[in-house]
Design an enzyme around this catalytic site. Structure first.
Site, PDB file in Angstrom:
ATOM      1  N   LYS A 123      24.777  67.099  14.653  1.00 46.81           N
ATOM      2  CA  LYS A 123      24.569  65.706  15.034  1.00 46.81           C
ATOM      3  C   LYS A 123      24.363  65.568  16.544  1.00 46.81           C
ATOM      4  O   LYS A 123      25.176  66.004  17.348  1.00 46.81           O
ATOM      5  CB  LYS A 123      25.755  64.844  14.595  1.00 46.81           C
ATOM      6  CG  LYS A 123      25.518  63.355  14.777  1.00 46.81           C
ATOM      7  CD  LYS A 123      26.536  62.542  14.012  1.00 46.81           C
ATOM      8  CE  LYS A 123      26.303  61.052  14.159  1.00 46.81           C
ATOM      9  NZ  LYS A 123      27.220  60.242  13.329  1.00 46.81           N
ATOM     10  N   ARG A 169      26.030  63.513   2.135  1.00 45.94           N
ATOM     11  CA  ARG A 169      26.511  64.796   2.631  1.00 45.94           C
ATOM     12  C   ARG A 169      25.846  65.932   1.865  1.00 45.94           C
ATOM     13  O   ARG A 169      25.618  65.831   0.664  1.00 45.94           O
ATOM     14  CB  ARG A 169      28.043  64.912   2.465  1.00 45.94           C
ATOM     15  CG  ARG A 169      28.833  63.958   3.350  1.00 45.94           C
ATOM     16  CD  ARG A 169      28.789  64.387   4.801  1.00 45.94           C
ATOM     17  NE  ARG A 169      29.597  63.518   5.656  1.00 45.94           N
ATOM     18  CZ  ARG A 169      29.139  62.440   6.273  1.00 45.94           C
ATOM     19  NH1 ARG A 169      27.856  62.100   6.107  1.00 45.94           N
ATOM     20  NH2 ARG A 169      29.904  61.706   7.034  1.00 45.94           N
ATOM     21  N   ARG A 197      29.041  54.175  12.281  1.00 45.13           N
ATOM     22  CA  ARG A 197      28.870  53.527  10.995  1.00 45.13           C
ATOM     23  C   ARG A 197      30.142  53.637  10.159  1.00 45.13           C
ATOM     24  O   ARG A 197      30.896  54.587  10.282  1.00 45.13           O
ATOM     25  CB  ARG A 197      27.688  54.183  10.266  1.00 45.13           C
ATOM     26  CG  ARG A 197      27.253  53.500   9.003  1.00 45.13           C
ATOM     27  CD  ARG A 197      25.882  54.019   8.573  1.00 45.13           C
ATOM     28  NE  ARG A 197      25.578  53.639   7.205  1.00 45.13           N
ATOM     29  CZ  ARG A 197      25.815  54.397   6.145  1.00 45.13           C
ATOM     30  NH1 ARG A 197      26.354  55.596   6.313  1.00 45.13           N
ATOM     31  NH2 ARG A 197      25.514  53.990   4.931  1.00 45.13           N
TER      32      ARG A 197
END
Length: 333
Positions: A188, A330, A123
């Site tokens: 992630k 974040r 992204r």
């Protein structure tokens, strides 16, 4: 990748030793030519071991993608919607290729996979680390008739489908980070990238890109600019008694969950997935900052609304919703 290189890879994928003489006879070339091809395999990041008097092997073998192995284990509902599966040894980007398919012809239901991407994208244009035969790089094409407004929350719904697919393969505790990341323990595991072709107000085609870390080499993982994990690591941690699924099984699980979702999303919308997404929200109740092209706004994450917009509780107690392709979320550390 040359035919000879493909044939050598197919022979050595079992991780066993094969003599140079046997390879030469099978492929009809000299040992020198074999050695040159093996060097090319090493350039892909594969570890080739040479033992005098024994031969060559790829240490640990290599788990190659296979269209037939994938399609044989798809769910019935996915098979009904599948147009074709294409697998590339190396491609610039599966999303780019899928987009070109959609621009040039009707390709709804097409699935594109690659062993390696030379220009994989995440992204906001970020580079997606894509080592050879280590992870899942997958794109799907689907046609919609009602434009972008009817697709609100689609990336979040796809996240739910990815979570479901991983669960079928023994990977639990998967969390979802708004708007398109797959997490485990704040690391992630994968990401989702949606791109649209056609009329934003009418008939259009969506490219759904999935990147999933399966067995990320440490050297390649060093290029990732955030904490990460992979399927192999998490399965070993969560369920050491269970064998790690093949990438073909993982790809089939993803396709089995996502294709039926795409076929029904226009009528169901994100509402059918919101509760499940909220239950897996990686940042719920945590202090975070959402960055727009013009400013950064701090607050406490309060899930998502019925359209998939992020809800952020500001210092004054007011809850605001944010949605858009240029936003970044974040945690406050």
């Amino acid at each position: 990748m040359s035919d000879t290189q493909n044939k050598i890879l197919d022979i050595l994928k079992d991780g066993e030793f094969h003599s140079g003489e046997a390879l030469g006879e099978t492929l009809g070339c000299s040992r020198t030519a074999i050695w040159k091809q093996l060097q090319k395999l090493e350039a892909l990041g594969l570890v080739v071991e040479t033992t005098k008097g024994t031969g060559y092997r790829i240490v640990g073998g290599v788990d190659l993608l296979d269209a037939q192995a994938i399609t044989q284990v798809l769910s019935t509902s996915a098979t009904e919607h599948l147009a074709k599966v294409e697998i590339f040894q190396n491609i610039d980007s599966t999303n780019k290729y899928a987009r070109e398919l959609a621009e040039n012809s009707s390709a709804s239901g097409s699935v594109v996979l690659a062993e390696q991407q030379s220009a994989g994208r995440g992204r906001r244009g970020k580079h997606w680390v894509s080592p050879f035969a280590a992870n899942i790089y997958l794109s799907m094409v689907w046609d919609f008739e009602q434009g972008a407004q009817a697709l609100e929350g689609l990336s979040l719904a796809v996240g739910v489908a990815v979570k479901r697919a991983l669960s079928t393969q023994g990977i639990d505790a998967v969390k979802l980070k708004w708007p398109n990341d797959i997490y485990i323990e704040q690391k992630k595991l994968g990401g989702i990238l949606l791109e649209m072709v056609g009329d934003p107000a009418g008939q259009c085609t969506v490219i759904v890109g999935i990147g999933l870390n399966v067995s990320m080499p440490a050297k390649s993982g060093g290029e990732i600019e955030q904490d990460w994990t992979d399927v192999a690591t998490e399965l070993k941690r969560q369920n050491p008694a269970r064998s790690s699924p093949s990438r073909n099984a993982l790809a089939a699980a993803l396709i089995s969950e996502i294709l039926p979702l795409l076929s029904s999303f226009q009528s169901q919308g994100f509402a059918a997935y919101r509760e499940e997404w909220q239950a897996a929200d990686a940042f719920y109740g945590l202090n975070a900052v959402i960055s727009t092209p013009k400013q950064s706004i701090a607050g406490v994450v309060r899930g998502v609304d019925s359209n998939g917009a992020l809800r952020l509780e500001l210092e004054n107690g007011k809850v605001e919703s944010f949605i858009g392709g240029e936003l970044s979320l974040r945690l406050v550390k």
